[in-house]
Motif scaffolding. Structure first.
Motif, mmCIF file in Angstrom:
data_model
loop_
_atom_site.group_PDB
_atom_site.id
_atom_site.type_symbol
_atom_site.label_atom_id
_atom_site.label_comp_id
_atom_site.label_asym_id
_atom_site.label_seq_id
_atom_site.Cartn_x
_atom_site.Cartn_y
_atom_site.Cartn_z
ATOM 1 N N LEU A 122 89.965 87.641 12.462
ATOM 2 C CA LEU A 122 91.237 88.210 12.647
ATOM 3 C C LEU A 122 92.296 87.261 12.960
ATOM 4 O O LEU A 122 93.453 87.094 12.547
ATOM 5 C CB LEU A 122 91.343 89.598 13.601
ATOM 6 N N TRP A 123 91.890 86.529 13.840
ATOM 7 C CA TRP A 123 92.917 85.365 14.345
ATOM 8 C C TRP A 123 93.325 84.620 13.192
ATOM 9 O O TRP A 123 94.515 84.327 12.942
ATOM 10 C CB TRP A 123 92.328 84.789 15.610
ATOM 11 N N MET A 124 92.154 83.983 12.424
ATOM 12 C CA MET A 124 92.532 83.082 11.715
ATOM 13 C C MET A 124 93.420 83.489 10.186
ATOM 14 O O MET A 124 94.192 83.175 9.556
ATOM 15 C CB MET A 124 91.232 82.301 11.153
ATOM 16 N N LEU A 125 92.761 85.006 10.185
ATOM 17 C CA LEU A 125 93.571 85.368 9.093
ATOM 18 C C LEU A 125 95.130 85.826 9.158
ATOM 19 O O LEU A 125 95.951 85.673 8.327
ATOM 20 C CB LEU A 125 92.982 86.872 8.718
ATOM 21 N N ALA A 126 95.526 86.327 10.548
ATOM 22 C CA ALA A 126 96.719 86.415 10.854
ATOM 23 C C ALA A 126 97.656 85.264 11.034
ATOM 24 O O ALA A 126 98.848 85.160 10.969
ATOM 25 C CB ALA A 126 96.804 87.334 12.023
ATOM 26 N N ARG A 127 97.057 84.069 11.306
ATOM 27 C CA ARG A 127 97.804 82.755 11.207
ATOM 28 C C ARG A 127 98.544 82.415 10.239
ATOM 29 O O ARG A 127 98.112 82.341 9.142
ATOM 30 C CB ARG A 127 96.853 81.703 11.990
ATOM 31 N N SER A 138 101.427 89.077 5.480
ATOM 32 C CA SER A 138 100.524 90.193 4.917
ATOM 33 C C SER A 138 99.300 90.505 5.924
ATOM 34 O O SER A 138 99.272 91.926 5.918
ATOM 35 C CB SER A 138 100.371 89.755 3.606
ATOM 36 N N ASN A 139 98.671 89.938 6.289
ATOM 37 C CA ASN A 139 97.523 89.944 7.029
ATOM 38 C C ASN A 139 97.915 90.462 8.493
ATOM 39 O O ASN A 139 97.214 91.467 8.826
ATOM 40 C CB ASN A 139 96.625 88.674 7.341
ATOM 41 N N SER A 140 98.941 90.043 9.173
ATOM 42 C CA SER A 140 99.453 90.678 10.378
ATOM 43 C C SER A 140 99.778 92.158 10.044
ATOM 44 O O SER A 140 99.475 92.821 11.074
ATOM 45 C CB SER A 140 100.562 89.761 10.727
ATOM 46 N N LYS A 141 100.698 92.630 8.852
ATOM 47 C CA LYS A 141 100.732 93.882 8.787
ATOM 48 C C LYS A 141 99.673 94.695 8.658
ATOM 49 O O LYS A 141 99.340 95.811 9.068
ATOM 50 C CB LYS A 141 101.769 93.843 7.307
ATOM 51 N N LYS A 142 98.780 94.262 7.928
ATOM 52 C CA LYS A 142 97.370 95.046 7.542
ATOM 53 C C LYS A 142 96.552 95.282 8.956
ATOM 54 O O LYS A 142 96.160 96.355 9.069
ATOM 55 C CB LYS A 142 96.556 94.134 6.771
ATOM 56 N N ILE A 143 96.771 94.368 9.988
ATOM 57 C CA ILE A 143 96.102 94.590 11.346
ATOM 58 C C ILE A 143 96.749 95.604 11.998
ATOM 59 O O ILE A 143 96.236 96.525 12.561
ATOM 60 C CB ILE A 143 95.868 93.104 12.146
ATOM 61 N N THR A 144 98.247 95.602 11.829
ATOM 62 C CA THR A 144 98.854 96.532 12.609
ATOM 63 C C THR A 144 98.808 97.847 11.952
ATOM 64 O O THR A 144 98.616 99.140 12.791
ATOM 65 C CB THR A 144 100.392 96.442 12.827
ATOM 66 N N GLU A 194 99.632 85.617 17.246
ATOM 67 C CA GLU A 194 99.853 85.333 15.716
ATOM 68 C C GLU A 194 100.599 86.494 15.117
ATOM 69 O O GLU A 194 101.689 86.428 14.307
ATOM 70 C CB GLU A 194 98.574 85.167 15.058
ATOM 71 N N ILE A 195 100.015 87.726 15.490
ATOM 72 C CA ILE A 195 100.743 89.073 14.823
ATOM 73 C C ILE A 195 102.427 88.976 15.478
ATOM 74 O O ILE A 195 103.174 89.286 14.684
ATOM 75 C CB ILE A 195 100.167 90.212 15.419
ATOM 76 N N THR A 196 102.396 88.793 16.859
ATOM 77 C CA THR A 196 103.844 88.719 17.413
ATOM 78 C C THR A 196 104.796 87.667 16.889
ATOM 79 O O THR A 196 105.688 87.744 16.459
ATOM 80 C CB THR A 196 103.895 88.542 18.713
ATOM 81 N N THR A 197 104.040 86.397 16.452
ATOM 82 C CA THR A 197 104.823 85.433 16.097
ATOM 83 C C THR A 197 105.287 85.910 14.530
ATOM 84 O O THR A 197 106.505 85.361 14.019
ATOM 85 C CB THR A 197 103.788 84.197 15.607
ATOM 86 N N ALA A 198 104.334 86.693 13.667
ATOM 87 C CA ALA A 198 104.951 86.988 12.360
ATOM 88 C C ALA A 198 105.964 87.964 12.443
ATOM 89 O O ALA A 198 107.039 88.072 11.703
ATOM 90 C CB ALA A 198 103.724 87.626 11.559
ATOM 91 N N ALA A 199 105.874 88.618 13.542
ATOM 92 C CA ALA A 199 106.905 90.078 13.737
ATOM 93 C C ALA A 199 108.335 89.088 14.323
ATOM 94 O O ALA A 199 109.339 90.033 13.999
ATOM 95 C CB ALA A 199 106.386 91.229 14.792
#
Length: 624
Positions: A387-392, A396-402, A431-436
């Motif tokens: 999940l870490w590598m996918l969200a980096r 799109s992957n960060s959105k899917k995780i949330t 990584e998710i917060t960085t995308a946000a």
């Protein structure tokens, strides 16, 4: 009498293997067989060195018989035939048969002048016989690798590079060997790939990815799936090789296996996902399209929500009622694993991630409950890493995780776990917060104030900042809080306080991260930058910033940026004058400004505001 076109022979002699591979395997085999027949015809016309020519034709006949045996293999089992060594060896065999044909043609009775120009010697026949002997040995070895089992002998074609023949033998065994041979061959390929990058390159170039993916997909042998996944993991540490796996439809196979396999298989498949996503952006995008996030979050959240439900119920019920509820939960879990058409119960973790009617992972759900704790932990560690590598660097992957309740799951694991699992979950949150931070839609959807998941994440980030001293955890936690700076209201002073405290952290890296995070609270892009600036000064944040100006370059940079924002936002505050911030800004190193252009605008603006409120000399200075 059939004559061979010399131009055709010359053209075939110069064809590289890559061009031959464009032809069908039957066409590749038919030409040397035809050439062998023409050698016998040329023998009938030879007038000189007839004995030597006869020896040559005997060898060509042996080669022809073996070529015909390969043709029968091609027609009997085309789906399990490994063509790469056939094409390479037949290419060399064809060249040697062409040499023999050219030599025998020279022995035909012609004019005296022609015989003088085309002198034939015994040494020429010795060379050709040597070439044909090598071709015979190559063909015998080629037939042996299709008889079953692993062949470790070296054919002449690979005498200078034994790795090549071993790779051919292992790959052929994965195509057509028994289950045990397939497992052993995949393990041997993994051992070769582990040694060096050259072996990895050979395995990929010789077509090893396709059979490994096929073995990974065969759910009848978990041992074979593990061996295939391990081999692919060793190959997937470089972008070009990952692109080969993606190009062979590997992403869909990997996602399918990840969704419905025993835990010991899922461990290595999740590790493969992490490696591919880490080294190739194309793989990241393909995994997003195949929705790999759902099975990863499901495996990561296994047991979490059921345990939480039991704890909440236990607080309200007596022991007898709790026993009944436990039995009911076990009955529902068993029932859902038997019937894939029924909807998972609300207490099941799968109900939070899969739509109605989904049975992904259902075949092994019961087995998971009885797995050893260390196996469950290893699976979660690898799923969190994936999940870490996918969200980096992937919105799109960060959105899917949330969207799959992944944030809440990550927050709970950060709270309960330690070690590598906690770090991986924390890095995923970062990584998710960085995308946000760079996407307002994701920020509003996933981190709104009344969101339970967002609240749980922030609570855990603050807990780490207050209780932890390990920079491995502190840095991602501080960075995540900084990325969420625009989501905090002015009254949320509990976030500012810990950040200010870490300005005095012994680790320069942690202190620099704290300064950078606070800089995002007071930047002009933040609507509440003035209120946050006042809060930082109220928490006595200026003195540690002044000390950071004597630290390393990164700490200096972010300390100057934060001081400039404070001066521009609340320049009238006496704490800035008492700390002599103006003197510090006037004495900033020009080299630092030249290396970081953002300071060229911030420093003059900050000086102007400090002069307005503290020097009373606005009229004597050039306006900003």
């Amino acid at each position: 009498m059939n004559q061979v076109n010399p131009m055709a022979i010359t053209k075939s002699r110069t064809n590289p293997p890559l061009i031959i591979e464009e032809k069908r395997i039957e066409e590749v085999l038919s030409y040397p067989i035809l050439l062998s027949d023409r050698l016998r015809t040329a023998l009938d016309e030879a007038n000189y060195f007839t004995t030597d020519c006869s020896d040559v034709v005997k060898l060509s006949d042996k080669i022809s018989d073996m070529l015909k045996a390969v043709v029968r293999l091609c027609t009997s089992s085309p789906s399990t035939l490994y063509e790469r060594p056939i094409r390479r060896i037949v290419f060399d065999v064809t060249k040697n048969l062409e040499r023999a044909f050219t030599l025998i043609k020279k022995c035909k009775k012609r004019s005296f002048l022609h015989r003088v120009v085309n002198i034939v010697s015994v040494s020429d026949f010795r060379k050709v016989v040597g070439f044909l002997d090598s071709s015979c040995a190559d063909m015998k070895w080629l037939l042996s690798i299709f008889d079953g089992g692993i062949v470790l002998s070296l054919p002449p074609i690979a005498s200078n590079d034994p790795i090549l023949s071993w790779v051919w033998s292992y790959i052929a065994s994965i195509y057509s060997g028994s289950v045990s041979d397939k497992v052993e061959s995949a393990n041997e390929l993994a051992s070769l790939a582990k040694d060096n990058d050259r072996n990895k390159k050979i395995i990929v170039e010789e077509g090893g990815v396709v059979p490994l993916l096929k073995l990974l997909k065969e759910n009848s042998s978990p041992e074979g799936q593990v061996a295939a996944a391990v081999s692919l993991c060793y190959l997937a540490n470089e972008e070009e090789r990952v692109r080969v796996i993606v190009g062979e439809a590997g992403v869909s196979v990997i996602v399918q296996v990840l969704g419905d396999s025993p835990m010991r298989v899922q461990i290595y498949v999740a590790k493969l996902v992490a490696l591919m996503a880490e080294h190739c952006q194309l793989a990241q995008e393909d995994f997003a399209r195949e929705n790999v996030i759902r099975p990863l979050v499901t495996s990561l959240s296994f047991d979490i929500f059921i345990e939480d439900m039991k704890v909440k119920v236990a607080a309200k019920q007596n022991i007898h009622t709790l026993v009944q509820i436990n039995k009911e939960l076990e009955r529902k879990s068993l029932g859902s694993s038997i019937s894939s058409s029924s909807r998972p119960g609300l207490g099941s973790p799968l109900s939070m991630h899969y739509p109605e009617g989904s049975n992904r992972g259902g075949n092994h759900r019961k087995d998971r409950e009885y797995e050893r704790p260390e196996v469950k932990l290893e699976l979660k560690v690898n799923c969190a890493k994936a999940l870490w590598m996918l969200a980096r660097n992937s919105l799109s992957n960060s959105k899917k995780i949330t969207e799959t309740k992944g944030l809440l799951c990550l927050a709970k694991l950060v709270e309960k776990e330690h070690g590598e699992l906690q770090v991986n979950c924390l890095m995923t949150i970062m990584e998710i917060t960085t995308a946000a931070e760079s996407n307002a839609d994701l920020r509003r959807a996933a981190f709104k104030a009344n969101s339970p998941a967002a609240k749980a994440v922030v609570d855990q980030l603050l807990r780490i900042m207050k209780e932890c001293s390990d920079s491995t955890l502190l840095v991602p936690a501080i960075r995540a809080i900084g990325s969420l700076a625009r989501t905090f209201p002015a009254r949320e002073t509990r976030v500012i306080g810990p950040l200010v405290e870490h300005l005095s952290n012994r680790s320069p890296e942690v202190a620099a991260e704290a300064a950078e995070a606070l800089g995002k609270f007071v930047a002009s892009e933040n609507y509440l930058h003035v209120e946050h600036s006042k809060t930082i000064i109220d928490f006595n944040g200026v003195p540690p910033l002044m000390k950071m100006l004597r630290s390393h370059e990164r700490a200096q940079l972010h300390a100057f940026i934060l001081l400039c924002h404070l001066a521009s936002n609340v320049g009238e505050n006496e704490a800035l004058e008492q700390a002599r911030v103006l003197n510090a800004l006037e004495g900033v190193d020009r080299a630092l400004i030249s290396q970081h252009p953002e300071l060229k605008e911030l420093i003059p603006k900050a000086r102007y505001h400090l002069n307005v409120y503290h020097s009373g000399m606005l009229s004597r200075r050039q306006p900003y």
